[in-house]
Each structure stands twice: as C-alpha cells, then as structure tokens.
Design an enzyme around this catalytic site. Sequence first.
Site, PDB file in Angstrom:
ATOM      1  N   LEU A  95     -15.154  64.235  12.971  1.00 45.53           N
ATOM      2  CA  LEU A  95     -16.334  64.630  13.561  1.00 45.53           C
ATOM      3  C   LEU A  95     -15.361  65.459  14.930  1.00 45.53           C
ATOM      4  O   LEU A  95     -16.580  66.209  15.740  1.00 45.53           O
ATOM      5  CB  LEU A  95     -16.605  63.436  14.889  1.00 45.53           C
ATOM      6  N   SER A  96     -13.899  65.639  15.052  1.00 48.26           N
ATOM      7  CA  SER A  96     -13.658  66.684  15.799  1.00 48.26           C
ATOM      8  C   SER A  96     -13.956  67.874  16.624  1.00 48.26           C
ATOM      9  O   SER A  96     -14.313  68.199  17.084  1.00 48.26           O
ATOM     10  CB  SER A  96     -12.528  66.834  15.615  1.00 48.26           C
ATOM     11  N   THR A 151      -4.106  63.580  13.801  1.00 51.92           N
ATOM     12  CA  THR A 151      -4.414  61.891  14.113  1.00 51.92           C
ATOM     13  C   THR A 151      -3.378  61.610  12.945  1.00 51.92           C
ATOM     14  O   THR A 151      -2.347  62.171  11.990  1.00 51.92           O
ATOM     15  CB  THR A 151      -5.816  62.383  13.428  1.00 51.92           C
ATOM     16  N   LYS A 182       0.555  61.038  13.945  1.00 52.84           N
ATOM     17  CA  LYS A 182       0.523  61.402  15.607  1.00 52.84           C
ATOM     18  C   LYS A 182       2.534  61.181  15.871  1.00 52.84           C
ATOM     19  O   LYS A 182       2.184  61.675  16.431  1.00 52.84           O
ATOM     20  CB  LYS A 182      -0.170  60.014  16.142  1.00 52.84           C
ATOM     21  N   GLU A 237       4.472  61.044  30.418  1.00 52.97           N
ATOM     22  CA  GLU A 237       4.199  59.963  30.065  1.00 52.97           C
ATOM     23  C   GLU A 237       4.001  59.078  29.293  1.00 52.97           C
ATOM     24  O   GLU A 237       4.489  58.305  28.067  1.00 52.97           O
ATOM     25  CB  GLU A 237       4.361  59.245  31.358  1.00 52.97           C
ATOM     26  N   ASN A 292      -1.473  62.829  20.215  1.00 53.73           N
ATOM     27  CA  ASN A 292      -2.933  63.189  19.744  1.00 53.73           C
ATOM     28  C   ASN A 292      -3.379  64.657  19.837  1.00 53.73           C
ATOM     29  O   ASN A 292      -4.055  65.086  19.409  1.00 53.73           O
ATOM     30  CB  ASN A 292      -4.166  62.111  19.223  1.00 53.73           C
ATOM     31  N   GLY A 323      -4.474  42.385  17.613  1.00 54.96           N
ATOM     32  CA  GLY A 323      -3.411  43.479  17.212  1.00 54.96           C
ATOM     33  C   GLY A 323      -2.754  44.279  18.070  1.00 54.96           C
ATOM     34  O   GLY A 323      -2.730  44.854  19.219  1.00 54.96           O
ATOM     35  N   THR A 336       1.622  39.188  13.272  1.00 51.45           N
ATOM     36  CA  THR A 336       2.758  38.890  13.889  1.00 51.45           C
ATOM     37  C   THR A 336       3.815  39.567  15.638  1.00 51.45           C
ATOM     38  O   THR A 336       3.618  40.050  16.397  1.00 51.45           O
ATOM     39  CB  THR A 336       3.790  40.234  13.191  1.00 51.45           C
ATOM     40  N   LYS A 385       5.531  41.875  16.621  1.00 46.85           N
ATOM     41  CA  LYS A 385       5.587  42.731  17.479  1.00 46.85           C
ATOM     42  C   LYS A 385       4.700  42.832  18.309  1.00 46.85           C
ATOM     43  O   LYS A 385       5.293  44.230  19.690  1.00 46.85           O
ATOM     44  CB  LYS A 385       4.851  43.952  16.428  1.00 46.85           C
TER      45      LYS A 385
END
Length: 272
Positions: free
Chosen positions: A15-16, A61, A65, A77, A86, A126, A151, A154
């Site tokens: 949609l960008s 995208t 990335k 930063e 992005n 997530g 997990t 992570k």
Amino acid sequence: MDYYAVWGNPIAQSLSPLIQGKFAEQTQQKMHYEAKLGDVETFEQQLAIFFSQGAKGANVTAPFKARAYQLADEHSERAKLAQACNTLKKLEDGRLYADNTDGIGLVTDLQRLNWIKPHQRILILGAGGATQGVLLPLLQAQQNIVLANRTLAKAERLAETFQPYGEVQAVAMDNIPDQSYDVVINATSAGLSGNTAPVSAAILKLGNAFYDMQYAKGSDTPFITHCKSLGLMEVSDGLGMLVAQAAHSFHLWRGVMPDFATVYKELKKEMQ
Ligand code: ATR
C-alpha cells in the site's frame, strides 16, 4: 521530479505507493514513488543502480530490511538497535542514510488511539524482527515492557540489548506474569489458523487494549478476530502503524510531516 520506491519481495500487495501518493498530494510535494520487486540474489546491486540513477530515497520491506541496514553508510540510533532499516535516504554527499520508522510509527498510531501514557505496562507477544524494530521508540515513550516469547532465549537476548533504554522483562509465553496490561501487542508471525493462538485466553483477558502489528485488507486479522471472540473489543490492527511509519519516512525525505490520521481514515474507508 524526485524519485522514490518501496523495495520488497513480494511487493505487488504494498500500500506504500498509494499512501506516499496521498502524502505528496496533501503536502503539494512533487515526487514520484513506486513499488519495486527486489531480487533475493541481487538486491544490493539493484539498490546501487537505483540510487546511481538519481533516486532520493527508498522504503524497504520484507525480506530486505537487514540487508538494507548493512548496505547503508550511516545509521540512526533506532535503526542500529533494530539492526534493520525500512527507510533509506540519499544524503547530499551521495552516502546512504538508514533509518527505521517502524517503532515511531507504532508509537504515533498508539497516540492516535489515545492508548499511550507514560509508565504503562505493555505486553509484547513475540521477540523476532518485528519486535526488535519497535522496542526503542516504545521505551523512549516510557513504556514498561513485558516481552513474551515462545523461545525464551530470544526474548532474553532482546531484553539484554534494550535494558539500557528502559524497563524490559523477558518471559516465556507460558509464564506471563498474572497482572493487568494496558496494551497487548501482537508481534508474532502466528496466523491463528487452527489452534495456534500465540497466547492463552486467560492471559489475553489481563489486557485492556489489543494491537496487532499485522493488518488485513478489508477484514479483521486472525488475532483481532480471536480477541473479539473472547469479548475483548478494544482492538486495532496495524494499518495505522503502516501509515504512520510511512509518514515518518516522508518527513525524513521531504522535511514536511504529513497529516497521517487523515490519510489513515481515507485508506480505511477505501479498504472496506
Ligand atoms: P518477524 O520479522 O515477523 O518478527 P521472526 O523474526 O521470524 O519474524 O519472528 C517471528 C516471531 O513470531 C517469533 O517471536 C516467533 O516465536 P519463536 O521465536 O519462539 O519462534 C513468533 N511465533 C511464530 N509463530 C508462533 C506461534 N504459533 N505461537 C507463538 N509465537 C509464534
């Protein structure tokens, strides 16, 4: 005419171009913006050609990335902490600057929803790339974060990286503290087909509001459908985040901040 594009693979669904076209019209900027299909073998060469032909900037995208981050000469930063980019901007001296507007886009959309105040407790589901991309701006907005992942290691790695910037606690998805959460953010890639809800209904019921970083054209996302089926009605998908991250990219390139909420409303209506 200044020239920009979004690079991804696949890209046809993006949609960008529509969003950036609306921003350009709204702010009367003369620019051309299109979708470009990146090649997983030759992405870096494609970008080199694109910028050598005079392009001023790009959005990037999935799945590029991290590679876009690597190929840039200078990094914000928030891009450094995300280890992903992005938004690329060609600087006056020809070098490439990498930014990441995903996190500030999320914070901007949470402001639109009036869901963000300092010192709230946020539960993020997530701990993959999507989460890493948004943590710094959330912490800078003084959110206290519980980071839950299937997990655990992570989540722990991310918590360690981001601890200097604010409060982040890593927990396993099946060991989430039994306390209230102002906002629950779904940043997993789990589609809720069959029995794969990222977290139990009992945990979801500890939340006041529910944000899915994904969005679906013309329908609720699986996560939002799931929340609604539990009677949890304070929900939002990630369409506003998409428009807001685009607005911050536009600002970086053009020096003008578009009115993202108006474009969001138009888009929402067009997608129904
Ligand atoms: P992205 O860039 O979209 O974040 P990613 O880096 O592959 O993609 O991360 C996917 C995230 O979704 C991870 O946190 C993953 O959990 P694990 O790290 O344990 O794999 C999470 N995820 C994917 N499917 C899931 C499911 N069915 N239930 C819970 N979490 C899930």
